[in-house]
Every structure is written in C-alpha cells, then in structure tokens.
Enzyme design. Structure first.
Site, mmCIF file in Angstrom:
data_model
loop_
_atom_site.group_PDB
_atom_site.id
_atom_site.type_symbol
_atom_site.label_atom_id
_atom_site.label_comp_id
_atom_site.label_asym_id
_atom_site.label_seq_id
_atom_site.Cartn_x
_atom_site.Cartn_y
_atom_site.Cartn_z
ATOM 1 N N GLY A 52 3.044 -0.893 4.695
ATOM 2 C CA GLY A 52 2.643 0.334 5.511
ATOM 3 C C GLY A 52 3.395 1.177 5.296
ATOM 4 O O GLY A 52 4.219 0.661 5.965
ATOM 5 N N THR A 96 0.921 -1.107 0.251
ATOM 6 C CA THR A 96 0.413 -0.450 0.304
ATOM 7 C C THR A 96 0.722 1.625 0.055
ATOM 8 O O THR A 96 1.802 1.549 0.187
ATOM 9 C CB THR A 96 -1.291 -0.138 1.055
ATOM 10 O OG1 THR A 96 0.171 0.329 2.544
ATOM 11 C CG2 THR A 96 -1.560 -1.094 1.692
ATOM 12 N N VAL A 137 7.338 -2.076 7.078
ATOM 13 C CA VAL A 137 7.522 -0.313 8.045
ATOM 14 C C VAL A 137 8.236 -0.369 5.869
ATOM 15 O O VAL A 137 8.962 -0.617 5.484
ATOM 16 C CB VAL A 137 8.060 0.100 8.538
ATOM 17 C CG1 VAL A 137 8.373 0.981 8.196
ATOM 18 C CG2 VAL A 137 7.406 -0.840 9.081
ATOM 19 N N LYS A 138 7.160 0.921 4.946
ATOM 20 C CA LYS A 138 7.099 1.135 4.038
ATOM 21 C C LYS A 138 8.222 2.770 4.016
ATOM 22 O O LYS A 138 7.295 3.322 5.127
ATOM 23 C CB LYS A 138 6.455 1.019 3.430
ATOM 24 C CG LYS A 138 7.067 1.237 1.639
ATOM 25 C CD LYS A 138 5.912 1.139 1.118
ATOM 26 C CE LYS A 138 5.622 0.857 -0.910
ATOM 27 N NZ LYS A 138 4.706 1.105 -1.147
ATOM 28 N N VAL A 139 9.707 3.281 3.298
ATOM 29 C CA VAL A 139 9.995 4.068 4.486
ATOM 30 C C VAL A 139 10.651 4.888 2.703
ATOM 31 O O VAL A 139 10.931 3.902 1.897
ATOM 32 C CB VAL A 139 10.979 4.452 5.113
ATOM 33 C CG1 VAL A 139 11.030 3.602 6.756
ATOM 34 C CG2 VAL A 139 12.322 3.095 4.738
#
Ligand code: E4P
Length: 217
Positions: free
Chosen positions: A56, A27, A82-84
């Site tokens: 996310g 996402t 965790v998307k950064v």
C-alpha cells in the site's frame, strides 16, 4: 519466482487467489482510486484473502508525512508492506521504516543507480517498472538484468519485484534472469494460461473419449 497481482480489485484478487498460485498483491494510488469504499478497509480485506505481502503506497511527498502514513499503513495488517517512491524523502522514509521493522517497497524505479539506493536504505522490495520503460523505447528488461547482477554482487537482501509487466514474456524473461517476483495485472496472469495447442489438445482428447464411450453403449 513469486507471482503478485497488481490491482486493487477485491473481485479480481479473489479470482486469482482461488487459483492457488498467488503470493502477494501490489497496489498504487491510481489502482486504489478506482475502487469504492475506504482504502484501509480494502487493503485489510486484501490481506485476509492473500495472506502474503500486500503493498500500500503513501501519498505524502515529505519524509514526515511518509513516515506518518507508512506507520498507519503498516498497522492495517501484518502482511502490509509500505510503498514509497524513489525520491530523497522516500529513501529517508525507507531507511527509518525499515529500521522499525516495517517492510518497505521502493517504487517508481527506472535505473540501476536508483535500485542501489533502495537496497542501501534497507528496502525489502525494489520495484523497477519495465512496461513504462518499454513505452519510452528503452528495454525495461535490460534494467532487470542490471539490478539482479548488482544485487547478486553484493548479496543485497532486497528482492527484485518486476513491476509494470505488460505480457507473459516479461514474466518469463524475469524468471530467466532470476528476479524474485513479478507483479502483473489480472489480465496478464490470464494470458499465462493460454496456448492454442493446449485448447486444441484438450478438445481432441475429450472428443476421442466421447466417441469411444458412445461406441461402447
Ligand atoms: C507496481 O507496483 C505498479 O503498481 C505497477 O506495476 C504499475 O504498472 P503500470 O505501469 O502498468 O501502471
């Protein structure tokens, strides 16, 4: 090659998951912004459906904020990634979160140099955006080949997650290059099924069968 769906829509995720070919979900803030309800509850629901990696994304842009949000996202479910973004703060957050055992997907990657930084920061996934490169008249798939070659040279453990896929040819080329994962919108997964000779062939098989059965009564 693993296949992820790139959407925040629970309905669409349920439909793709029902096919039995779904390995994970990505996402981003734009996708989650379209969905009603609390984004954390939506992500939890997605994890329950897919039982595979679900990315996310943080919306903070400073390292402290990314770490705070990243740890909150990771707590939603064991499947959360965790998307950064690929920024200096994003790379610092990636290094710290990865060191804590939290899986990180470094996103908005548009060059091989950026992909090297993501691998060195311990990212579990790197997300090069092929469609957006194509949009600016640069061959996105050339970048995938470069990243796959570089990661192979050094046996980086980071998985190449081909993002911003716009059509099945992106997926086929990525698979030929040995990319680990493609994430694509539900509509592109639908397109993968389609071939006119399959429809024509099935129609003919069924018509011949019907005809032979009718002749037997
Ligand atoms: C990937 O993680 C991104 O969410 C996505 O693939 C972006 O795709 P787009 O360029 O079609 O928005």
């Amino acid at each position: 090659m693993k296949l992820f769906v790139d959407t925040g829509s629970i309905k669409d995720i349920e439909a793709v998951a029902a096919l039995g070919i779904l390995d994970g979900v990505t996402t981003n803030p734009s996708l989650l912004a379209k969905e009603p309800g609390d984004f954390r509850q939506n992500l939890k629901r997605i994890c329950d459906i897919v039982k595979g990696p679900v990315s996310g994304e943080v919306t903070a842009t400073d390292v402290a904020g990314m770490l705070r949000q990243g740890r909150e996202i990771a707590k939603i479910d064991d499947h959360m990634v965790v998307k950064v973004p690929l920024t200096r703060d994003g790379i610092r957050a990636c290094k710290t979160l990865s060191g804590e055992g939290i899986r990180v997907n470094v996103t908005l990657v548009f060059s091989a140099a950026q992909a090297i930084l993501a691998a060195k920061a311990g990212a579990t996934f790197v997300s090069p955006f092929v469609g957006r490169l194509d949009d600016i008249a640069t061959n996105g798939m050339d970048l995938i080949r470069e990243i796959v070659d570089i990661y192979d040279n050094y046996e980086f453990a980071t998985e190449v997650l081909v993002a911003s896929c716009r059509h099945p040819i992106h997926i086929v080329e990525a698979a030929r290059m040995g990319a680990d994962i493609c994430t694509c919108p539900p509509a592109v997964i639908d397109q993968m099924f389609n071939h006119p000779l399959t429809s024509i062939g099935l129609e003919k098989f069924l018509a011949d069968w019907e005809k032979s059965q009718a002749a037997r009564v």
